[in-house]
Design a protein around this motif. Structure first.
Motif, mmCIF file in Angstrom:
data_model
loop_
_atom_site.group_PDB
_atom_site.id
_atom_site.type_symbol
_atom_site.label_atom_id
_atom_site.label_comp_id
_atom_site.label_asym_id
_atom_site.label_seq_id
_atom_site.Cartn_x
_atom_site.Cartn_y
_atom_site.Cartn_z
ATOM 1 N N UNK A 162 0.793 -1.233 0.000
ATOM 2 C CA UNK A 162 0.000 0.000 0.000
ATOM 3 C C UNK A 162 0.820 1.276 0.000
ATOM 4 N N UNK A 163 2.047 1.197 -0.443
ATOM 5 C CA UNK A 163 2.888 2.390 -0.624
ATOM 6 C C UNK A 163 2.998 3.242 0.643
ATOM 7 N N UNK A 164 3.159 2.598 1.795
ATOM 8 C CA UNK A 164 3.298 3.333 3.058
ATOM 9 C C UNK A 164 4.660 4.012 3.091
ATOM 10 N N UNK A 165 4.650 5.318 3.327
ATOM 11 C CA UNK A 165 5.902 6.063 3.460
ATOM 12 C C UNK A 165 6.085 6.623 4.863
ATOM 13 N N UNK A 166 5.019 6.593 5.653
ATOM 14 C CA UNK A 166 5.114 7.110 7.015
ATOM 15 C C UNK A 166 4.157 6.344 7.928
ATOM 16 N N UNK A 167 4.621 6.103 9.156
ATOM 17 C CA UNK A 167 3.769 5.482 10.178
ATOM 18 C C UNK A 167 4.149 6.082 11.518
ATOM 19 N N UNK A 168 3.143 6.322 12.344
ATOM 20 C CA UNK A 168 3.372 6.934 13.645
ATOM 21 C C UNK A 168 2.383 6.338 14.638
ATOM 22 N N UNK A 169 2.839 6.162 15.880
ATOM 23 C CA UNK A 169 2.009 5.608 16.939
ATOM 24 C C UNK A 169 1.573 6.716 17.897
ATOM 25 N N UNK A 170 0.283 6.726 18.229
ATOM 26 C CA UNK A 170 -0.288 7.695 19.169
ATOM 27 C C UNK A 170 -0.896 6.946 20.333
ATOM 28 N N UNK A 171 -0.588 7.381 21.539
ATOM 29 C CA UNK A 171 -1.186 6.801 22.742
ATOM 30 C C UNK A 171 -2.535 7.455 22.981
ATOM 31 N N UNK A 172 -3.562 6.633 23.168
ATOM 32 C CA UNK A 172 -4.895 7.126 23.518
ATOM 33 C C UNK A 172 -5.036 7.174 25.045
ATOM 34 N N UNK A 173 -4.544 6.130 25.686
ATOM 35 C CA UNK A 173 -4.522 6.055 27.142
ATOM 36 C C UNK A 173 -3.403 5.091 27.530
ATOM 37 N N UNK A 174 -3.407 4.579 28.750
ATOM 38 C CA UNK A 174 -2.309 3.729 29.223
ATOM 39 C C UNK A 174 -2.127 2.447 28.416
ATOM 40 N N UNK A 175 -3.212 1.915 27.823
ATOM 41 C CA UNK A 175 -3.128 0.646 27.091
ATOM 42 C C UNK A 175 -3.365 0.779 25.595
ATOM 43 N N UNK A 176 -4.160 1.734 25.190
ATOM 44 C CA UNK A 176 -4.620 1.803 23.806
ATOM 45 C C UNK A 176 -3.823 2.789 22.953
ATOM 46 N N UNK A 177 -3.569 2.343 21.725
ATOM 47 C CA UNK A 177 -2.802 3.145 20.771
ATOM 48 C C UNK A 177 -3.508 3.139 19.422
#
Length: 185
Positions: A162-177
């Motif tokens: 899928x031609x991914x050029x960028x990925x980033x992780x965001x924390x929603x809370x202590x367990x969920x991203x």
């Protein structure tokens, strides 16, 4: 786990989900992610939002943008139309909608918190191949999810074509991203 039907989503948006998804976009648990997405979308004047739900994300899009939101929940689409008077929304299955609209008209495709709700996610990614896009998926299961991802690596592996050029992780809370990925900077 089976996909939720349009009727199940209608019931959800009219009932339990109404509180979370009828609130102003600024109060969404996703606002930190959305702010980054809004910045990335600034250069684009036309946006196709697949799985737009109640149009909560669209509230942060400037009204001068040619925006179309697609969702198969009629309740969600009615809520989206009420909160976003300047934009177009259509109640349809995303695969049907893509076959009916001029995909070339839109500079970028947005799929936030949507791909984990459908089994045919790779088919959809194939249908938008060659388009600029931004998408997000969670690391947690929900009644409406058919899958989740444990890591960025799993996202990259699943959508490797899928031609991914960028990925980033965001924390929603202590367990969920949430993993935000795509091919726009």
């Amino acid at each position: 786990m089976p996909e939720f039907t349009a009727k199940q989503y209608n019931d959800y948006y009219a009932g339990a989900g109404k509180k979370d998804y009828s609130a102003p976009y600024e109060s969404s648990i996703y606002i930190k992610i959305w702010r980054d997405v809004y910045i990335r979308l600034r250069p684009y004047k036309s946006i196709l939002d697949l799985g737009c739900g109640t149009g909560q994300f669209a509230e942060g899009i400037p009204s001068i943008v040619d925006y179309m939101g697609v969702d198969f929940s009629s309740v969600a689409i009615e809520q989206a139309k009420q909160r976003n008077k300047y934009f177009k929304f259509t109640c349809d299955d995303v695969f049907s909608a893509i076959s009916k609209i001029n995909l070339g008209k839109y500079e970028v495709v947005v799929m936030l918190e949507f791909l984990e709700h459908i089994w045919d996610d790779l088919r959809l990614m194939n249908q938008i191949k060659g388009k600029r896009y931004i998408a997000s998926v969670p690391n947690f299961m929900s009644d409406t999810h058919v899958r989740y991802f444990s890591s960025e690596h799993e996202v990259l592996e699943k959508y490797k074509n899928s031609e991914i050029t960028t990925i980033q992780t965001y924390k929603i809370d202590d367990r969920n991203k949430i993993f935000l990925f795509g091919n726009i900077p």
